[in-house]
Motif scaffolding. Structure first.
Motif, short mmCIF file in Angstrom:
data_model
loop_
_atom_site.label_atom_id
_atom_site.label_comp_id
_atom_site.label_asym_id
_atom_site.label_seq_id
_atom_site.Cartn_x
_atom_site.Cartn_y
_atom_site.Cartn_z
N GLU A 64 0.90 -0.95 0.05
CA GLU A 64 -0.05 0.13 0.02
C GLU A 64 1.11 1.44 -0.02
OE1 GLU A 64 -3.11 2.03 2.95
OE2 GLU A 64 -3.30 -0.11 2.83
N SER A 65 1.95 1.24 0.90
CA SER A 65 2.91 2.43 0.78
C SER A 65 3.48 2.55 -0.57
CB SER A 65 3.74 2.43 1.84
OG SER A 65 4.63 1.44 1.83
N LYS A 86 1.18 4.11 -2.93
CA LYS A 86 0.76 5.59 -2.96
C LYS A 86 2.40 6.32 -3.38
CE LYS A 86 -2.23 5.32 1.20
NZ LYS A 86 -2.41 5.74 2.56
N GLU A 87 3.34 5.80 -3.00
CA GLU A 87 4.63 6.48 -3.74
C GLU A 87 4.58 6.51 -5.22
OE1 GLU A 87 7.94 8.81 -3.60
OE2 GLU A 87 6.67 8.35 -1.88
N LYS A 118 2.19 8.84 -6.43
CA LYS A 118 2.90 10.28 -6.59
C LYS A 118 3.68 10.59 -7.69
CE LYS A 118 5.16 13.25 -3.37
NZ LYS A 118 6.01 13.36 -1.96
#
Length: 133
Positions: free
Chosen positions: A22-23, A26-27, A30
């Motif tokens: 998940e992280s 997200k990165e 971005k």
């Protein structure tokens, strides 16, 4: 008692993996947003709606949903010829953007998770590199 430790380890590993993914997504989204702004926004617009009959929409795109590999291929190598997106026919040329596989993965993750698109499987650099001309 012997079963509790392996279940605990498996649970911790699974949760850790899901949080990492998940992280990572997200990165990637971005970074992909920045790439989209630099390379894609001129044709597909800020809202991803494109220009009817000229540049296909990325917003709520059935093409992205149904043809994941072909979509990645189009970003990697360009696209020429007829495609149908959300019921409209497009017959234009998209040149290769000259992006690295990691950049393609990032922009695909952005596109596939924006404007009403949702993908549960993250596009990876490995997946992009496996797609050949």
């Amino acid at each position: 008692m012997k079963l509790i430790l392996p279940l605990y380890v498996l649970t911790v590993f699974t949760l850790g993996f899901l949080l990492y993914q998940e992280s990572g997504l997200k990165e990637s989204i971005k970074k992909g947003s920045e790439i989209y702004t630099d390379f894609c926004v001129n044709c597909h617009l800020d809202n991803g709606k494109g220009v009817p009959f000229t540049y296909p929409p990325l917003a709520k795109s059935d093409y992205l949903e149904k043809t994941r590999e072909a979509s990645i291929h189009a970003v990697k190598f360009g696209l020429q010829g007829e495609i149908i997106v959300n019921g409209l026919t497009y017959n234009n040329t998209m040149t290769s953007l000259g992006l690295e596989d990691e950049e393609i993965a990032n922009v695909m993750n952005f596109i596939m998770n924006s404007w009403g698109n949702t993908q549960t499987k993250m596009v990876t650099e490995k997946e992009v590199s496996a797609i050949e001309k």
